[in-house]
Design a protein around this motif. Structure first.
Motif, short mmCIF file in Angstrom:
data_model
loop_
_atom_site.label_atom_id
_atom_site.label_comp_id
_atom_site.label_asym_id
_atom_site.label_seq_id
_atom_site.Cartn_x
_atom_site.Cartn_y
_atom_site.Cartn_z
N ARG A 10 -25.32 -17.13 33.89
CA ARG A 10 -26.61 -16.70 33.34
C ARG A 10 -27.78 -17.37 34.06
O ARG A 10 -28.82 -16.76 34.27
CB ARG A 10 -26.69 -17.01 31.84
CG ARG A 10 -25.92 -16.04 30.99
CD ARG A 10 -26.18 -16.22 29.52
NE ARG A 10 -27.59 -16.15 29.14
CZ ARG A 10 -28.28 -15.04 28.95
NH1 ARG A 10 -27.71 -13.88 29.15
NH2 ARG A 10 -29.54 -15.08 28.58
N ASP A 18 -27.54 -6.12 33.10
CA ASP A 18 -27.75 -6.62 31.74
C ASP A 18 -26.45 -6.72 30.95
O ASP A 18 -26.28 -7.63 30.14
CB ASP A 18 -28.74 -5.72 30.99
CG ASP A 18 -30.16 -5.90 31.50
OD1 ASP A 18 -30.42 -6.95 32.15
OD2 ASP A 18 -31.00 -5.02 31.25
N ASP A 22 -25.27 -10.07 29.15
CA ASP A 22 -24.99 -10.07 27.71
C ASP A 22 -23.58 -10.59 27.44
O ASP A 22 -23.35 -11.31 26.46
CB ASP A 22 -25.16 -8.67 27.12
CG ASP A 22 -26.62 -8.23 27.11
OD1 ASP A 22 -27.51 -9.10 27.23
OD2 ASP A 22 -26.87 -7.01 26.97
#
Length: 196
Positions: A10, A18, A22
């Protein structure tokens, strides 16, 4: 390790799709939840109530600051060595080895954490993860060149933590090494024939 890997992805690869970011966030939160469940179960089974937090200080701190979770690897390694009946290192060697391992793990997580806070801050001097690693190495070794410094409040708070950890680890290694030298010199003095 899953927590650390997901957190690293991250921070170091913010341009990932995305869905992957996530997923990394989900792994990070799930690992943190597992830390909490593990702590709660061990606390409940111990029957110590508040005494558990005092006797398991590292676990308590790790619950609040999960980036320190890699330090548990040191305890796991020790338990595995004992279980397999392998000879353990001498006390001095263990302290130095575990301090070195802890320094590497905490240095990496400290660099990740400070880079996450600093990379987009106005006036930052940490433009790359390499800058963050350089800053962490200089801070952990208590050199502190000042060419790269955190500018955000959270980055400075992380810096205080890295400074305290660096001083503690440096003190542990230096003290252990000095103790080992004194022990060696003392043994040499005891082995000398009288009058030499």
């Amino acid at each position: 390790m899953a927590f650390l890997a997901a957190y690293a992805f991250r921070v170091l690869a913010p341009d990932l799709p995305d869905a992957l970011l996530d997923l990394c966030l989900a792994v990070t939160l799930a690992a943190w939840a597992l830390f909490a469940v593990d702590y709660a179960v061990r606390w409940r089974l111990s029957g110590q109530r508040l005494g558990f937090a005092r006797t398991h200080m590292l676990d308590t701190v790790v619950l609040a600051l999960p980036l320190l979770r890699p330090l548990r690897v040191v305890k796991v390694y020790e338990a595995v060595q004992r279980r397999h009946g392998r000879p353990r290192l001498a006390l001095h060697a263990r302290v130095i080895a575990y301090s070195g391992l802890s320094t590497l793990l905490l240095g990496f997580t400290g660099a990740l954490a400070v880079y996450q806070q600093e990379r987009d801050a106005p006036g930052t001097t940490m433009h790359t993860f390499g800058d963050a690693v350089w800053w962490t190495c200089a801070t952990l070794t208590t050199v502190g060149y000042g060419d790269v410094t955190p500018v955000t409040p959270m980055g400075r708070l992380i810096a205080v933590g890295v400074m305290m950890i660096g001083m503690a680890l440096l003190g542990a290694v230096t003290g252990t090494f000095a103790s080992w030298l004194l022990q060696v010199f003392s043994q040499e003095d005891d082995e000398r024939p009288p009058g030499s």
